[in-house]
Design a protein around this motif. Structure first.
Motif, PDB file in Angstrom:
ATOM      1  N   HIS A  26      68.414 -22.601   9.895  1.00  0.00           N
ATOM      2  CA  HIS A  26      67.375 -21.878  11.195  1.00  0.00           C
ATOM      3  C   HIS A  26      67.824 -20.710  11.815  1.00  0.00           C
ATOM      4  O   HIS A  26      68.531 -21.237  13.102  1.00  0.00           O
ATOM      5  CB  HIS A  26      66.483 -22.578  11.583  1.00  0.00           C
ATOM      6  CG  HIS A  26      65.927 -23.890  11.316  1.00  0.00           C
ATOM      7  ND1 HIS A  26      65.937 -24.526  10.004  1.00  0.00           N
ATOM      8  CD2 HIS A  26      64.321 -23.134  10.994  1.00  0.00           C
ATOM      9  CE1 HIS A  26      64.891 -24.891   9.678  1.00  0.00           C
ATOM     10  NE2 HIS A  26      63.780 -24.514  10.001  1.00  0.00           N
ATOM     11  N   ASP A  52      57.050 -24.652   3.683  1.00  0.00           N
ATOM     12  CA  ASP A  52      57.295 -25.963   5.365  1.00  0.00           C
ATOM     13  C   ASP A  52      55.696 -25.764   5.252  1.00  0.00           C
ATOM     14  O   ASP A  52      54.900 -25.499   5.104  1.00  0.00           O
ATOM     15  CB  ASP A  52      58.007 -25.017   6.377  1.00  0.00           C
ATOM     16  CG  ASP A  52      57.805 -25.899   7.391  1.00  0.00           C
ATOM     17  OD1 ASP A  52      57.561 -27.289   7.632  1.00  0.00           O
ATOM     18  OD2 ASP A  52      57.107 -25.893   8.635  1.00  0.00           O
ATOM     19  N   TYR A  70      64.395 -20.189   2.343  1.00  0.00           N
ATOM     20  CA  TYR A  70      62.913 -21.189   3.362  1.00  0.00           C
ATOM     21  C   TYR A  70      62.183 -20.380   3.347  1.00  0.00           C
ATOM     22  O   TYR A  70      62.482 -19.037   4.075  1.00  0.00           O
ATOM     23  CB  TYR A  70      63.631 -22.236   5.173  1.00  0.00           C
ATOM     24  CG  TYR A  70      61.810 -22.294   5.654  1.00  0.00           C
ATOM     25  CD1 TYR A  70      62.353 -23.372   5.682  1.00  0.00           C
ATOM     26  CD2 TYR A  70      61.630 -21.292   6.022  1.00  0.00           C
ATOM     27  CE1 TYR A  70      61.776 -23.910   7.444  1.00  0.00           C
ATOM     28  CE2 TYR A  70      60.591 -21.911   7.312  1.00  0.00           C
ATOM     29  CZ  TYR A  70      61.112 -23.212   7.720  1.00  0.00           C
ATOM     30  OH  TYR A  70      59.822 -23.659   8.719  1.00  0.00           O
ATOM     31  N   HIS A 114      60.627 -16.994   8.919  1.00  0.00           N
ATOM     32  CA  HIS A 114      60.120 -18.628   9.838  1.00  0.00           C
ATOM     33  C   HIS A 114      58.637 -18.312  10.122  1.00  0.00           C
ATOM     34  O   HIS A 114      58.012 -16.687   9.546  1.00  0.00           O
ATOM     35  CB  HIS A 114      60.888 -19.081  10.633  1.00  0.00           C
ATOM     36  CG  HIS A 114      61.166 -20.174  11.649  1.00  0.00           C
ATOM     37  ND1 HIS A 114      60.376 -20.829  12.388  1.00  0.00           N
ATOM     38  CD2 HIS A 114      61.223 -21.716  10.622  1.00  0.00           C
ATOM     39  CE1 HIS A 114      60.227 -21.982  12.550  1.00  0.00           C
ATOM     40  NE2 HIS A 114      60.583 -22.662  11.684  1.00  0.00           N
ATOM     41  N   HIS A 115      57.853 -18.977  10.955  1.00  0.00           N
ATOM     42  CA  HIS A 115      56.628 -18.927  11.282  1.00  0.00           C
ATOM     43  C   HIS A 115      56.261 -17.561  11.758  1.00  0.00           C
ATOM     44  O   HIS A 115      55.274 -16.954  11.607  1.00  0.00           O
ATOM     45  CB  HIS A 115      55.936 -20.047  12.339  1.00  0.00           C
ATOM     46  CG  HIS A 115      57.046 -21.506  11.754  1.00  0.00           C
ATOM     47  ND1 HIS A 115      56.590 -21.413  10.291  1.00  0.00           N
ATOM     48  CD2 HIS A 115      56.366 -22.995  11.761  1.00  0.00           C
ATOM     49  CE1 HIS A 115      56.732 -22.813   9.983  1.00  0.00           C
ATOM     50  NE2 HIS A 115      56.794 -23.261  11.166  1.00  0.00           N
TER      51      HIS A 115
HETATM   52  C1  FUL Z   1      59.459 -27.676  10.362  1.00  0.00           C
HETATM   53  C2  FUL Z   1      59.082 -26.251  11.283  1.00  0.00           C
HETATM   54  O1  FUL Z   1      57.744 -26.169  11.897  1.00  0.00           O
HETATM   55  C3  FUL Z   1      60.046 -26.068  12.005  1.00  0.00           C
HETATM   56  O2  FUL Z   1      59.992 -25.411  12.884  1.00  0.00           O
HETATM   57  C4  FUL Z   1      61.135 -26.576  11.070  1.00  0.00           C
HETATM   58  O3  FUL Z   1      60.792 -25.126  10.286  1.00  0.00           O
HETATM   59  C5  FUL Z   1      61.301 -27.819   9.915  1.00  0.00           C
HETATM   60  C6  FUL Z   1      61.872 -27.628   9.491  1.00  0.00           C
HETATM   61  O4  FUL Z   1      60.016 -27.575   9.411  1.00  0.00           O
HETATM   62  O5  FUL Z   1      57.749 -28.134  10.311  1.00  0.00           O
END
Ligand code: FUL
Length: 515
Positions: free
Chosen positions: A74, A242, A169, A123-124
């Motif tokens: 991450h 995710d 990811y 990421h988000h």
């Molecule tokens: C979660 C994410 O919201 C976290 O930030 C992270 O990436 C994790 C692996 O999955 O749902």
């Protein structure tokens, strides 16, 4: 011309997939017929079990299962802002990993015994770690390396150099696209040609494979980013979607175009497993890296639309695969699917690097290993790079110690070369030739033939009588049993006392740990 190899990949269903020229037909779900077996409302409990016994993994899932230890990285704007979930409007210039050395990441992961690594390409927050044509929220907008930095390129090159497979990811939730009015903007699903060339696109005039896919505006944005990543950074072996929504208000929900995303991945990266909001790999249901005591890879699933199948029982149900669970799930289940568990956990409390946090101890990591790999799941251990762009020295040392420790847990299979007798009814006896102390046992079913064992005992011949040293439920892809104390015996026996169908034991290993 640009559209000379156009493929209509999807027409609203998971299987209506047509390749018009040149390439094989692509399916949103694996083609193997025994990967997902439909259930009928009238199925009796015995019929459900009989169907479960027939479910088989795909080749892709078998390859993924063999990895056992995989890593997560991450890394992004959160590394520099100190957040776990970003906002989407952060200044891209905060991203300044001045000492980035992805070879250092790769060496640490290789020495730690990791076979695949997954980088948060997005990421988000929506900030992407490569040079994308479809967003300004990226490394290109940072002054780091004069806007020419590309973490994904560097990561992928380094991993391959050290023999580690590459995963990405790509967060479905995207705060930046939400703020830009693309994510959850209410747009209808229409057919988009992917890649959608932008003004001055460097790919114009090239003979690109091009696909027509149904998507919303945001769905098309994801398709274009997937296209970039899979065509310019491949081969990719895992795409990780995710399920979290980040900080986007809960009423702003985008119905994701899973069918189109899966189809494009199958077309461009046929070997890639799609996890965990995906058909190949299941989230184990917690972020502690812990599989269930009895973990099943044959799971009742329900159809949630747009080509996505989800757990028929709650994602964290303590039992999601036994006979009782198959019956409990029956009213909502559409099918039984090979859907093996992946156990994600971070070496530190956060997913992103925070200077005040420390890595877990070797004891904690080893415990996680026994409860994940040792219960037939794949471990996905997150090791977050720091603000210099390096894996912290403490984490690098811990990965090495963890590897050495697990090597010492199962140093040598004492049963290798021993006399083995199978009675054909789920019982296997091993004669070690002389009494030997054993305190670890490793079992495996040949999962090419499904997962069948429901109950088993391991016994040792002590003082002329069989003594039970372990009695448990599932075996599956792997079951590593640490015994409370060493047991010394010459003859050892595995007896399957409950199964769904004929049992095929692949491994009955006996070990004396050196810990
Ligand atoms: C979660 C994410 O919201 C976290 O930030 C992270 O990436 C994790 C692996 O999955 O749902």
């Amino acid at each position: 011309m640009a559209l000379s190899r156009r493929h209509a990949l999807l027409a609203g269903t998971a299987t209506a997939v047509v390749a018009t020229t040149g390439l094989p037909a692509f399916a949103a779900t694996p083609a193997e017929p025994h990967y997902r077996i439909p259930v009928d409302p009238g199925d009796t409990p015995d019929e459900l079990v009989a169907k479960a016994a027939k479910v088989r993994p795909t080749k892709r899932q078998l390859a993924w299962q063999r990895l056992e230890k995989t890593a997560f990285l991450h890394f992004g704007v959160n590394t520099f802002t100190g957040l776990e979930w970003g906002t989407g409007d952060e200044d891209p210039d905060v991203f300044q990993p001045t000492g980035l050395d992805t070879d250092q990441w790769a060496r640490a992961l290789r020495d730690g015994g990791f076979k695949l690594a997954i980088l948060t390409a997005k990421h988000h927050d929506g900030f992407v770690l490569y040079q994308s044509r479809y967003t300004r929220h990226s490394v290109a907008s940072s002054s780091w390396r004069d806007g020419r930095g590309d973490v994904l390129r560097s990561f992928a090159d380094s991993m391959r150099k050290y023999g580690i497979k590459v995963g990405v990811y790509i967060s479905p939730a995207d705060e930046n696209q939400y703020l830009d009015g693309v994510y959850a903007n209410g747009s209808a699903r229409t057919t988009h040609t992917v890649p959608t060339l932008v003004d001055g696109d460097d790919r114009a005039g090239r003979d690109l494979p091009t696909y027509d896919l149904d998507a919303t505006d945001y769905g098309a944005h994801m398709l274009n980013q997937l296209y970039e990543v899979l065509t310019e950074y491949g081969p990719v072996d895992e795409v990780w979607f995710d399920g979290a929504q980040g900080r986007i208000p809960p009423d702003k929900v985008e119905k994701y175009d899973w069918d189109s995303w899966y189809a494009l991945i199958r077309a461009l990266a046929p070997d890639a497993s799609i996890a965990v909001s995906g058909p190949d790999v299941r989230w184990v249901g917690n972020e502690g890296g812990m599989a269930r005591e009895n973990e099943w890879s044959v799971i009742p699933v329900k159809d949630t639309g747009n080509g996505k199948y989800d757990y028929a029982l709650p994602y964290d149900a303590p039992d999601n695969g036994s006979r009782e669970a198959l019956v409990e799930a029956h009213p909502t289940a559409a099918a039984l699917q090979w859907w093996p568990a992946e156990c994600d956990v971070s070496i530190r409390p956060g997913w992103f690097y925070h200077a005040d946090q420390q890595p877990k101890s070797v004891e904690q990591l080893t415990d996680i290993w026994f409860r994940s790999v040792g219960r037939g799941a794949v471990l996905l251990l997150n090791v977050p790079p720091d603000r210099d762009g390096l894996l912290p020295a403490a984490d690098v040392a811990r990965l090495k110690e963890f590897r050495e420790r697990t090597d010492r847990e199962l140093p040598r299979d004492l049963a290798r070369g021993a006399r083995v007798t199978d009675d054909g009814a789920g019982s296997r006896t091993v004669d070690l030739g002389r009494p030997l102390a054993v305190d670890r046992i490793r079992l495996a079913e040949d999962i090419r033939l499904g997962q069948q064992v429901e109950q088993f005992v391991v016994e040792a011949a002590v003082d002329g009588a069989w003594r039970t040293v372990a009695a448990l439920g599932t075996i599956g892809a792997a079951r590593i049993l640490p015994l409370a104390a060493p047991v010394t015996a010459r003859r050892w026996r595995l007896r399957v006392t409950g199964s769904r169908s004929a049992v095929h034991i692949k491994e009955f290993g006996l070990y004396k740990s050196q810990v």
